[in-house]
Structure formats: C-alpha cells, structure tokens
Design an enzyme around this catalytic site. Structure first.
Site, PDB file in Angstrom:
ATOM      1  N   GLU A 120      48.352  -6.416  12.117  1.00 44.74           N
ATOM      2  CA  GLU A 120      47.029  -6.979  11.752  1.00 44.74           C
ATOM      3  C   GLU A 120      46.388  -7.730  12.919  1.00 44.74           C
ATOM      4  O   GLU A 120      45.740  -8.761  12.753  1.00 44.74           O
ATOM      5  CB  GLU A 120      47.133  -7.842  10.502  1.00 44.74           C
ATOM      6  CG  GLU A 120      47.430  -6.952   9.307  1.00 44.74           C
ATOM      7  CD  GLU A 120      46.924  -7.456   7.986  1.00 44.74           C
ATOM      8  OE1 GLU A 120      45.926  -8.192   7.960  1.00 44.74           O
ATOM      9  OE2 GLU A 120      47.531  -7.090   6.975  1.00 44.74           O
ATOM     10  N   THR A 165      47.383  -8.167  17.278  1.00 47.22           N
ATOM     11  CA  THR A 165      48.395  -8.896  18.059  1.00 47.22           C
ATOM     12  C   THR A 165      47.920 -10.326  18.330  1.00 47.22           C
ATOM     13  O   THR A 165      46.733 -10.647  18.169  1.00 47.22           O
ATOM     14  CB  THR A 165      48.605  -8.207  19.424  1.00 47.22           C
ATOM     15  OG1 THR A 165      47.352  -8.237  20.126  1.00 47.22           O
ATOM     16  CG2 THR A 165      49.060  -6.763  19.276  1.00 47.22           C
TER      17      THR A 165
HETATM   18  N1  COS Z   1      32.977  -9.369  10.602  1.00 44.42           N
HETATM   19  C1  COS Z   1      31.864  -8.598  10.570  1.00 44.42           C
HETATM   20  N2  COS Z   1      31.465  -7.878  11.656  1.00 44.42           N
HETATM   21  C2  COS Z   1      32.227  -7.938  12.775  1.00 44.42           C
HETATM   22  C3  COS Z   1      33.396  -8.719  12.861  1.00 44.42           C
HETATM   23  C4  COS Z   1      33.759  -9.456  11.702  1.00 44.42           C
HETATM   24  N3  COS Z   1      34.847 -10.211  11.712  1.00 44.42           N
HETATM   25  N4  COS Z   1      33.942  -8.578  14.075  1.00 44.42           N
HETATM   26  C5  COS Z   1      33.148  -7.743  14.768  1.00 44.42           C
HETATM   27  N5  COS Z   1      32.108  -7.363  13.979  1.00 44.42           N
HETATM   28  C6  COS Z   1      31.001  -6.480  14.355  1.00 44.42           C
HETATM   29  C7  COS Z   1      30.214  -7.055  15.517  1.00 44.42           C
HETATM   30  O1  COS Z   1      29.188  -7.914  15.061  1.00 44.42           O
HETATM   31  C8  COS Z   1      29.658  -5.820  16.161  1.00 44.42           C
HETATM   32  O2  COS Z   1      28.540  -5.402  15.398  1.00 44.42           O
HETATM   33  P1  COS Z   1      27.349  -4.473  16.013  1.00 44.42           P
HETATM   34  O3  COS Z   1      27.848  -3.073  15.995  1.00 44.42           O
HETATM   35  O4  COS Z   1      26.235  -4.684  15.034  1.00 44.42           O
HETATM   36  O5  COS Z   1      27.072  -4.973  17.388  1.00 44.42           O
HETATM   37  C9  COS Z   1      30.757  -4.801  15.957  1.00 44.42           C
HETATM   38  O6  COS Z   1      31.528  -5.256  14.843  1.00 44.42           O
HETATM   39  C10 COS Z   1      31.667  -4.641  17.159  1.00 44.42           C
HETATM   40  O7  COS Z   1      32.223  -5.889  17.480  1.00 44.42           O
HETATM   41  P2  COS Z   1      32.973  -6.153  18.863  1.00 44.42           P
HETATM   42  O8  COS Z   1      32.041  -5.854  19.985  1.00 44.42           O
HETATM   43  O9  COS Z   1      33.571  -7.509  18.806  1.00 44.42           O
HETATM   44  O10 COS Z   1      34.091  -5.018  18.836  1.00 44.42           O
HETATM   45  P3  COS Z   1      35.188  -4.553  19.888  1.00 44.42           P
HETATM   46  O11 COS Z   1      35.181  -3.083  19.957  1.00 44.42           O
HETATM   47  O12 COS Z   1      35.078  -5.311  21.155  1.00 44.42           O
HETATM   48  O13 COS Z   1      36.578  -4.898  19.153  1.00 44.42           O
HETATM   49  C11 COS Z   1      38.389  -6.230  18.376  1.00 44.42           C
HETATM   50  C12 COS Z   1      36.889  -6.088  18.616  1.00 44.42           C
HETATM   51  C13 COS Z   1      39.234  -5.947  19.601  1.00 44.42           C
HETATM   52  C14 COS Z   1      38.567  -7.671  17.988  1.00 44.42           C
HETATM   53  C15 COS Z   1      38.792  -5.291  17.217  1.00 44.42           C
HETATM   54  O14 COS Z   1      38.806  -3.959  17.635  1.00 44.42           O
HETATM   55  C16 COS Z   1      40.149  -5.641  16.611  1.00 44.42           C
HETATM   56  O15 COS Z   1      40.247  -6.549  15.781  1.00 44.42           O
HETATM   57  N6  COS Z   1      41.200  -4.935  17.024  1.00 44.42           N
HETATM   58  C17 COS Z   1      42.520  -5.131  16.433  1.00 44.42           C
HETATM   59  C18 COS Z   1      42.685  -4.235  15.287  1.00 44.42           C
HETATM   60  C19 COS Z   1      43.853  -4.588  14.466  1.00 44.42           C
HETATM   61  O16 COS Z   1      44.001  -5.699  14.003  1.00 44.42           O
HETATM   62  N7  COS Z   1      44.747  -3.621  14.306  1.00 44.42           N
HETATM   63  C20 COS Z   1      45.928  -3.856  13.553  1.00 44.42           C
HETATM   64  C21 COS Z   1      46.138  -2.786  12.572  1.00 44.42           C
HETATM   65  S1  COS Z   1      45.296  -2.982  11.125  1.00 44.42           S
HETATM   66  S2  COS Z   1      46.750  -3.476   9.950  1.00 44.42           S
END
Ligand code: COS
Length: 391
Positions: A363, A365
C-alpha cells in the site's frame, strides 16, 4: 476540544476484536505462519462476528462503520497476527473504489456478495513492471460494444487465489499516462481469468499473495467503476482510505512485539538481575513505547479526518510511514531484547519481525509515503477532493 474518549460502541468493537485475536487467531498464528496456510476458518468466524467488511454501508448489508472504528479493529487483528489480519481486511481495499464510484447496480451485486456470505475480493493495481509507478501499468481494457475486453497481468495480489471478484485497474487510453487508467470489477469465474502463482513469502505467511492474469476477459461495460480514465484518482482516494487501517495493523504488530519484549525483560536474568533492570534494555523498551504511542495517535487522526469529511492524504501517509517504520524498528528491537533466543523460531518475536517488513512495502512503500508527504508539505494541492471519483 480534542477528546480521545472512544464511544461505548467503539470500545465494545475493539474489545471484541481483541478477544477474537486472543482466542481464535493467536493460538494458531505461528502454525499458520510455519505452514503458510490460509486462515479459511478464521475468515468464516470473523465474518459471522461482523469483524469484516467494516466500511460497507448498511444499505448493502455491511456495518457501515466509521474509519476510526475500523482502525481500532485492524490494530487488534494485527496484534493477533497481521498475516491473518491482512486476509480479513483485504475486502476493504477491493471495496473502497466500488463504494466511492460504483453504480448502484454494481454496489448491490458486488458489495452484497461479500455481506451475504463470507466471500473475498481483491484489489488488482500492481503489475510486474508497475509497482510504485502506477501510471506505468500495461494491462488494457478495450471497449467493444457493450463490453470491455481486459488483458494483462497483476502481481502481489492479496487474497488473489481465494477472491470471488477483483477490482482491476487497466489502461483505457495508453497514451494518457495516469489520465488513461480506469477501474473495473471483474468476477473471478469469467473465462480468461487465471491465478498463475502463489508467492512464498518472508512474512505474513498466513496471507495469500498471488499473480492473476486476464486474457481476453469480457466484462459488461457497466462494470466500469466511476468514469472512464478516472481510475488513477479512484486508486489514490482508495489508498487514502485504506492506509490508516494498514498503519493500524503496523501498530498492532509493534504492540505485540513490545508486550513480548517487556514481559521477557522482566523474566530473563543476566548479571544477577532481570534484564529490565539494565538501563540499556530500559531505554529500548521506552523508545518502543513512545513510537507506538505516536503511531497510534497518527492512526487515529488519519481515521478521524476522514470521518469528519476531510481529505486525509497527508496524515494518512504520515501514519502509514511512521507506523510501518515503527513496526519494523520495534520488532527488530524485540528480537534484540530476547538476545540469541529472539533468533530462534521457538520464540515468538522473529515472526513479528518478518511480518513487519511488508508494512514498509505494501500500500505504498515508506519512500512513496515520504514522496506524498513532501508534495503535500511543499506544494499542497488547493483543490479539495471531489465527493466521488467521477467528479
Ligand atoms: N486524492 C485524490 N486525487 C489525487 C490524490 C489523492 N490522494 N493523489 C493524487 N491525486 C491526483 C492529482 O491531483 C493529480 O490529478 P490531475 O490528473 O487532475 O492532475 C493526479 O492524481 C496525479 O497525481 P500525481 O501527479 O501526484 O501522480 P504521480 O504519477 O506523480 O504518482 C504517487 C503519485 C507516486 C504518489 C502514486 O503513484 C502512488 O501512490 N504510488 C504508490 C502506489 C501504491 O501504493 N502501490 C501499492 C499497491 S496498492 S495495494
């Protein structure tokens, strides 16, 4: 006024979860870990007691619990055995996107399936080449008339071998990065869905972690969750809602390790006194207690923010990061307090140390949590989270 008093209902549910963990989970936890056995019986018992599907609204047969109460339950189940706890709580991850963005029909059919019988569902986001980088996923969903056709492979899927349906993320526009991802519900029994591999893991060995493939799987177009190409946001909003519970489970692991270490330190005699009399050990025990207390407070706050209708992205990542790192540090120190015995499987703490490691990985790292924290702190998003993912 800030008031940390729990309601009677919250206390009762926490006590019930603790009792269940003590009587049903703990006695078999080390055996399940040794043999890597999935806890089918415990799933049935927990379902009957109402300790699963915490956040499914009452109208679909669930208890509709608030997020703080969910965290209280998850801490206790994690205290019992986090491998079992993960198996019991995984439905929450699969159902969150459906609750947030599913149509009425999808909610009735798929949430209802879990509340009518002790069935399981899984969340399929991660792929062999797309872990932290969600946008890099290769699974595709192509619209054909009134159907979507899904192709791709998902890995590290909790409960994957035992789930009756999956929440699957796939590219509906390959060129659009995170804005080309959509979410779907996919029933397990459809042609083309296969469980390819069950992983043999370091810890949380009672939980099931599988690789699932989708080969020309046809689903009705109505199984789309929310709007097309809005799946990434739905995934992020889901993780905001599930990371508090994962963090709570980390607190449960740390609490368990702390209790074992504290009790052992009072019994084990070296240099003529219980080792708890030595300051070297006292300071380790004190640091464990402080980190657990701080983690628990963050977990509670991350649940309460959601319960009060606020976006909890920042505190959710604080809680997940800090509680996961605490679980790791405290379990490593618990092994240290046990000395050489800590390294031996007859003693309880090496399992906890192995179990804790996944908390820093799944969920998101600990590094991804820091990335989210840095972004929220340095460039806070002004736009408030929409009420549903479709907005
Ligand atoms: N709630 C609502 N919207 C969100 C959000 C949140 N918590 N976080 C990001 N967004 C939206 C942003 O506002 C942005 O919107 P727009 O498209 O309108 O610009 C979009 O999502 C992209 O956001 P961001 O630029 O921050 O995305 P990135 O591609 O840089 O990725 C991370 C962000 C790395 C934080 C994300 O890919 C992530 O959480 N990765 C880990 C995934 C994970 O936890 N995997 C584990 C397996 S799941 S059990």
């Amino acid at each position: 006024m800030v008031d940390f008093t729990l309601t009677d209902e919250q206390k009762n549910l926490r006590d019930m979860a603790h009792d269940f963990a003590e009587k049903e989970i703990r006695p078999v936890a080390w055996e399940l870990d040794r043999d890597s056995t999935f806890p089918h019986e415990i799933v049935k018992q927990a379902w009957e007691l109402g300790l699963m599907n915490n956040h499914i609204p009452e109208e679909y047969g669930g208890p509709g619990l608030d997020f703080l109460t969910g965290c209280l339950i998850e801490e206790e189940l994690g205290w019992g055995c986090s491998g079992v706890g993960t198996s019991l709580m995984c439905n929450g991850l699969a159902t969150a996107p459906v609750i947030l963005g599913g149509s009425e029909e999808v909610k009735k059919e798929f949430l209802g399936m879990l509340t009518e019988e002790p069935k399981l569902a899984s969340f399929c986001l991660t792929e062999p080449d797309a872990g932290s980088d969600v946008s890099g996923m290769r699974t595709t969903a192509v619209r054909k008339g009134d159907k979507y056709v899904i192709n791709g492979t998902k890995c590290f899927i909790t409960n994957g071998s035992h789930a009756d349906w999956y929440t699957v993320y796939a590219k509906t526009d390959k060129e659009a990065g995170h804005r080309g991802i959509s979410a779907f519900v996919v029933p397990r029994q459809l042609d083309g869905v296969s469980v390819d591999k069950k992983e043999d893991k370091l810890g949380q060995r009672a939980s099931d972690t599988a690789m699932i493939s989708f080969s020309d799987v046809e689903i009705p177009a109505d199984y789309l969750i929310g709007e097309e190409n809005k799946g990434f946001k739905l995934a992020m909003m889901t993780l905001d809602r599930t990371r508090p519970g994962v963090a709570a489970m980390g607190v449960g692991i740390a609490q368990a390790a702390f209790e074992f270490a504290r009790d052992y330190a009072k019994e084990r005699v070296q240099f003529g006194v219980p080792i708890a009399m030595h300051q070297a050990i006292q300071f380790m025990i004190a640091d464990m207690a402080t980190k657990i207390e701080a983690s628990r407070l963050m977990v509670w706050k991350s649940g309460v923010e959601l319960d009060q209708g606020r976006r909890n992205t920042l505190i959710s990542s604080h809680a997940k990061r800090f509680a996961a790192d605490t679980a790791m540090e405290v379990t490593v120190d618990a092994v240290q307090v046990y000395g050489g015995y800590g390294f031996i499987k007859e003693y309880p703490v090496e399992k906890l140390m192995r179990d804790a490691k996944i908390m820093q990985l799944y969920e998101g790292t600990s590094q991804i949590q820091r990335l989210v924290i840095a972004r929220e702190v340095l460039m806070p998003r002004r736009v408030e989270e929409p009420a549903t993912a479709a907005a």
